[in-house]
Each structure stands twice: as C-alpha cells, then as structure tokens.
Design an enzyme around this catalytic site. Structure first.
Site, PDB file in Angstrom:
ATOM      1  N   HIS A 174      52.115 -21.508  19.888  1.00  0.00           N
ATOM      2  CA  HIS A 174      50.697 -21.214  20.081  1.00  0.00           C
ATOM      3  C   HIS A 174      49.945 -21.230  18.756  1.00  0.00           C
ATOM      4  O   HIS A 174      48.796 -21.672  18.682  1.00  0.00           O
ATOM      5  CB  HIS A 174      50.546 -19.842  20.744  1.00  0.00           C
TER       6      HIS A 174
ATOM      7  N   HIS B  72      47.608 -17.602  28.846  1.00  0.00           N
ATOM      8  CA  HIS B  72      47.193 -16.526  27.949  1.00  0.00           C
ATOM      9  C   HIS B  72      46.235 -15.563  28.642  1.00  0.00           C
ATOM     10  O   HIS B  72      45.581 -14.759  27.979  1.00  0.00           O
ATOM     11  CB  HIS B  72      46.567 -17.110  26.678  1.00  0.00           C
TER      12      HIS B  72
ATOM     13  N   ASP C 243      52.625 -14.620  23.417  1.00  0.00           N
ATOM     14  CA  ASP C 243      52.334 -15.847  22.673  1.00  0.00           C
ATOM     15  C   ASP C 243      53.613 -16.322  21.996  1.00  0.00           C
ATOM     16  O   ASP C 243      54.275 -15.546  21.298  1.00  0.00           O
ATOM     17  CB  ASP C 243      51.292 -15.600  21.587  1.00  0.00           C
TER      18      ASP C 243
ATOM     19  N   HIS D 225      50.372 -11.029  28.395  1.00  0.00           N
ATOM     20  CA  HIS D 225      51.148 -12.244  28.165  1.00  0.00           C
ATOM     21  C   HIS D 225      51.769 -12.242  26.769  1.00  0.00           C
ATOM     22  O   HIS D 225      51.359 -11.483  25.897  1.00  0.00           O
ATOM     23  CB  HIS D 225      50.256 -13.483  28.308  1.00  0.00           C
TER      24      HIS D 225
END
Length: 266
Positions: free
Chosen positions: A86, A76, A82, A80
């Site tokens: 997550h 992260h 998710d 990036h």
C-alpha cells in the site's frame, strides 16, 4: 467492567474476554467512499434456484432459499490492515509484500494501547511522546508487540467528521516503533497519519513534501503493517491483552478487512 459468563472463553492458557475492536463494514457517513451492500432475500434465493434448477419454492424445506449479500467496498474501508504494498512498490530494497504475502504471525501478539486522546486533532505523535507514554504505563517494547494508539477519534464513527479527527504518527515515530520490533501499528482514527484534510491544508500553505503522509511512506524503508479504524480501545488495559486481526486473503491486495479482536485475561 465485568464480563457476562457467555462473554468469557476458556483457552489452553486461561480464560479471556473477547472485545470486538472492529467497526461494521457497510454504508456510513464516516467513509468518503462508503461501502455498498446489495442484499438478496430468502425469497430471492428461492427464485434463483427455481431459475437455475427448476426447483419451486414450495419444494424447499422452509419454503424459502438462502439470503446473501454482494459487497462493493475498498479494501481500506472499515477496520482494515494496510500491507507494505500500500505504501510503496518496494520495501527495504525488495518488492513490497501484498496482504496475502505478509506472515500471519504479524497479526497476533501482545497488545500495547497508548492513550493519546489528550492530543489535539492534527498533532504529531513523536518518538519522545511514545517513550513518555510507555514509561507512564511501565512498559518496554519487545519484538512482536502490537502498538495501538487511542486518539479518541472513534467516538465520531458514523459521522462525516470522523475522518477529520485524531492525531497521527510521523516518519520518525513509525521507524522508532519498527526498529523496536513492532511490525503492526494500530489506530482508532481514519489513518495512522494525521487527518487527510489537515495534510491537504498544509500542502496548500507550505508546499512541504515532508508533511505528505510520512507514516505511510516510512513503509518504503521498513516493512510494517497498519491496522486503521479500530474501535473500543478505551475498554482495554494498556497492556496484558492479546490482539488477533487476521486480514482477508485478498489476492495481491494492498490491504484487507480484518475482524480485530482483543483477548483480555479475566
């Protein structure tokens, strides 16, 4: 801004200008847990081959080996994506997808950039505000759209205060977008939620659990992905560009780094 000839790519659908929307992955004051890079020089590479195979540096075509890097970083860190995993162990009543399970089709699509840089740091982005900004650019969301919020926080990239700035979405805003067919939501801030320090301060004063990362936890009710820490959204038109942001295929990962790129027609 006009593009230099070498910055234009001809694709089957026409000519486009790629715009890099990613921050570099590396040590930076903007990350509370910054990535670390251990570098191997060309000389180191030659010494390694001599150690492994007995090949002297002088026998190599250039008298040196290959350079390389070993990166230690959170998935992260930097720009990036998710994955649903997550946010929670389940999404929509089923096991949440890890980053290697999310369909690739989620990471390419028409890009809609909503400018919310006029909002104060910590201000909540609501469904009504989203609809108002969409009307202002004359766009109605369609399934497959990728919506990115330009908070203006990225101008602070490289400074420690980066992660303290920007507005953020709440649960209702996330569900509003996902229910409109949006599966990927982006931001140029450190988090799609409001800044973490702001959330921590409010918890100490209110003790209200509804204020704790509502955008992230909305992913337990609707499958969606975020792409955080985008750059250069201010260089893009509100609509008309295509985004590609395929994440690295981290096995069972909660997220992964992505080289986000906007393809702007020219």
């Amino acid at each position: 801004m006009s593009a230099a000839p070498e910055d234009v790519v001809t694709l089957p659908g026409g000519r486009v200008r790629p715009v890099d929307l990613s921050h570099p992955l590396g040590p930076t004051p903007s990350e509370p847990a910054p990535p670390q890079i251990a570098r191997t020089s060309h000389t180191d590479g030659a010494q390694l081959w001599e150690h492994w195979y007995g090949i002297p540096a002088g026998a190599l075509p250039l008298g040196a080996g290959f350079a390389g890097e070993v990166v230690t970083a959170s998935t992260h860190a930097g720009t990036h994506v998710d994955a649903p995993w997550h946010y929670a162990a389940t999404a929509e009543g089923a096991p949440a997808w890890t980053i290697d399970e999310v369909p690739l089709s989620w990471f390419i699509g028409p890009l809609v950039v909503l400018d919310v840089s006029d909002l104060r740091t910590g201000e909540l982005i609501t469904p009504a505000l989203i609809d108002a900004r969409l009307r202002a650019i004359g766009h109605a969301l369609t399934p497959g759209d990728v919506v990115a919020f330009r908070t203006g926080a990225d101008r602070l990239w490289g400074r420690t205060e980066f992660w303290e700035h920007g507005s953020g979405l709440g649960r209702d805003a996330v569900l509003h977008l996902v229910d409109s067919g949006v599966r990927l939501i982006g931001t140029d801030a450190w988090s799609l939620d409001r800044p973490y320090p702001r959330i921590g301060e409010e918890w100490r004063t209110t003790g209200d659990p509804d204020r704790l990362w509502p955008a992230h936890f909305a992913g337990a009710d609707r499958r969606y992905c975020q792409i955080e820490k985008l750059a250069r959204l201010d260089e893009l038109p509100p609509t008309g560009a295509t985004i590609t942001c395929f994440p690295i295929k981290v096995a069972a990962g909660s997220g992964a780094w992505a080289r986000a790129t906007a393809l702007v027609p020219v």
